[in-house]
Write an enzyme that holds these catalytic residues in place. Sequence first.
Site, PDB file in Angstrom:
ATOM      1  N   GLY A   1       2.592 -11.182  -6.712  1.00 26.32           N
ATOM      2  CA  GLY A   1       3.436 -12.348  -6.474  1.00 26.32           C
ATOM      3  C   GLY A   1       2.824 -13.595  -7.103  1.00 26.32           C
ATOM      4  O   GLY A   1       1.741 -13.543  -7.691  1.00 26.32           O
TER       5      GLY A   1
ATOM      6  N   CYS B   1      -4.190   1.848  -9.917  1.00 26.88           N
ATOM      7  CA  CYS B   1      -3.520   1.782  -8.622  1.00 26.88           C
ATOM      8  C   CYS B   1      -4.572   1.681  -7.521  1.00 26.88           C
ATOM      9  O   CYS B   1      -5.396   2.581  -7.368  1.00 26.88           O
ATOM     10  CB  CYS B   1      -2.640   3.004  -8.375  1.00 26.88           C
ATOM     11  SG  CYS B   1      -1.909   2.940  -6.721  1.00 26.88           S
TER      12      CYS B   1
ATOM     13  N   ALA C   1       0.856  -1.178   0.000  1.00 31.06           N
ATOM     14  CA  ALA C   1       0.000   0.000   0.000  1.00 31.06           C
ATOM     15  C   ALA C   1       0.895   1.232   0.000  1.00 31.06           C
ATOM     16  O   ALA C   1       0.801   2.103   0.860  1.00 31.06           O
ATOM     17  CB  ALA C   1      -0.905  -0.012   1.229  1.00 31.06           C
ATOM     18  N   VAL C   2       1.809   1.268  -0.958  1.00 26.43           N
ATOM     19  CA  VAL C   2       2.789   2.359  -1.015  1.00 26.43           C
ATOM     20  C   VAL C   2       2.080   3.689  -1.288  1.00 26.43           C
ATOM     21  O   VAL C   2       2.386   4.705  -0.658  1.00 26.43           O
ATOM     22  CB  VAL C   2       3.867   2.065  -2.073  1.00 26.43           C
ATOM     23  CG1 VAL C   2       4.762   3.268  -2.294  1.00 26.43           C
ATOM     24  CG2 VAL C   2       4.694   0.861  -1.653  1.00 26.43           C
TER      25      VAL C   2
ATOM     26  N   LYS D   1      -2.540   0.524 -18.301  1.00 24.28           N
ATOM     27  CA  LYS D   1      -2.435  -0.578 -17.331  1.00 24.28           C
ATOM     28  C   LYS D   1      -3.780  -0.812 -16.669  1.00 24.28           C
ATOM     29  O   LYS D   1      -4.346   0.084 -16.043  1.00 24.28           O
ATOM     30  CB  LYS D   1      -1.363  -0.264 -16.287  1.00 24.28           C
ATOM     31  CG  LYS D   1      -1.064  -1.445 -15.360  1.00 24.28           C
ATOM     32  CD  LYS D   1       0.194  -1.190 -14.549  1.00 24.28           C
ATOM     33  CE  LYS D   1       0.597  -2.387 -13.706  1.00 24.28           C
ATOM     34  NZ  LYS D   1       1.850  -2.127 -12.968  1.00 24.28           N
TER      35      LYS D   1
ATOM     36  N   ILE E   1      -1.843  -7.789 -15.242  1.00 24.32           N
ATOM     37  CA  ILE E   1      -2.764  -7.086 -14.356  1.00 24.32           C
ATOM     38  C   ILE E   1      -2.000  -6.226 -13.343  1.00 24.32           C
ATOM     39  O   ILE E   1      -0.863  -6.549 -12.994  1.00 24.32           O
ATOM     40  CB  ILE E   1      -3.670  -8.085 -13.580  1.00 24.32           C
ATOM     41  CG1 ILE E   1      -2.843  -9.058 -12.747  1.00 24.32           C
ATOM     42  CG2 ILE E   1      -4.587  -8.829 -14.515  1.00 24.32           C
ATOM     43  CD1 ILE E   1      -3.651  -9.974 -11.824  1.00 24.32           C
TER      44      ILE E   1
END
Lengths: 259, 303
Positions: free
Chosen positions: B217, B130, B70-71, B165, B191
């Site tokens: 991941g 995002c 959650a940058v 994206k 994705i």
Amino acid sequence: MKKYASDWKVVENIRLHSNYCLLKLSMDAVIPEMLPGQFVQVRVDGSQTTFLRRPISVNYIDRNKNELWLLIQLVGDGTRNLAKLQIGETVNLLYPLGNSFSIPKTINDDNVLLIGGGVGVAPLLYLGSQLTSQGYNPTFLLGARSRKDLLLLEEFQKYGEVFVTTEDGKSGEKGYVTNHSILKKKHYDFIYTCGPSPMMHAVAAYAKQSGIPCEVSLENLMACGIGACLCCVENTTEGHICVCTEGPVINIEKLKWQI
Amino acid sequence: MANLKVSIGNLSLKNPVMTASGTFGYGTEFLDFMDLSCIGGVFMKGTTATHREGNFYPRMAETPSGMLNAVGLQNKGVDYFISHIYPEVRKYDTNMIVNVSGSTIEEYINCSEKINELEDIPAIELNISCPNVKQGGMAFGTNCQSASQVVKAVRNVYRKTLIVKLSPNVTDITEIARTVEAEGADAVSLINTLVGMAIDAEKRRPVLSTVTGGLSGPCVKPIALRMVYQTHKSVRIPVIGMGGISNVTDAIEFILAGSTAIQIGTYNFIDPAISVKVVDGINEYLDRHGFNSVEEIIGGLEK
């Protein structure tokens, strides 16, 4: 400093007691320069629940034997897998990562205090050895929950006087490091600390109130270790900074801790 | 030695392997571990019109075979990028692509216009997916109308290759893909992360400061693969596939599902040289199966 990724061979894996192990690693090439306070990212293969590398501080470098020591607390599946590594097995590291403790130029020989708690004592051994080799005579103040949690005491004693606190009082003075009588008896000019967050906050508060410069080594949760993911940030006077590249060692003046 | 070259819009890639935005910094962070000229391109950290501090710590939670982040688009803004980062990264011998993010259409336009002027940035990746910013971000990418508006607006000011994206946090990703294609996108990449959550049972608290975050991941790979497969069948523009790619086999699977190129993301944290290894592995795979070029296997599932 140039960073490397390579396989290291396990030379020794000593279980200090149920919760800690001392992993000694070596490789064919001469270990490159590593600074006190820096860390490595250890890859853990074959762990069911973990995925990322484990950031572990440089505990000590034995230049005679070309060995890197990692002091590891067994917290989850990742570190438990590291504790199972056998002599001769290999482990992949990214190294050396992060900044380092600063070594002050203008203080008296005896006035540096290194305060560690629990497994947070790890980077202080290498720092102590480096300070000693540069002519300082460091003092160590090491705190732990109980006698069995005091790690590598005989190693620390090679580099300076060691004072101890335990919460049950069975070794050294009873209580926390910040209550130790040495802090009242002697004035220190520089404090380095690493340990559990409440301990580092207490040490930072003590240092600030006493007007002593202080550096803490943080252990924020981390993914990449090389400044790419921006996950391990600490909020500072300069905004969010990556603990993996601009830390792990940070001067308390820069932190926004409520101390 | 097979031909690994592929094209995305006007962009020529020496091979189909690139690194995903947010997992590779500006490329600079990886120079000690690999040679950037060995890969097709680098998607740099998300850039916004103005400086952003991102979300508060903790921003990361490790999960089985993956992680949540959650940058929140921490970056110093497009002007800083142009003055401080671009002069360095323009020297790298690969496609250096800026991931453009924002909270408002004006912000996307402002950032894209400025990047359009940079000679050595051949493409942008418009991040309408995002999940970690309060306003905008994913909100643009989860319905056709807003996706259409933002892509149309950016297409008006951005002349080079425009990659959009896409978010997987939608009912039908092909619908969004077709919408952005219709507005002039040159390619879609997918994705982005899946919205997820982690809880610390001992503390009875969410792990992330923002409660939810984006999952990435190996754990997301089957979902990503399915979405790439569906999207490839539904649009004519190239698809850039990503989601949990950790080795050459994963990369081949994404190409077979319909990816013209692929991005490696989270696995860069485990092996900072993984992208180069994947390039070598694709070559070996093509030779072993008797293909002359990677293009022969794009969307090349056997019937």
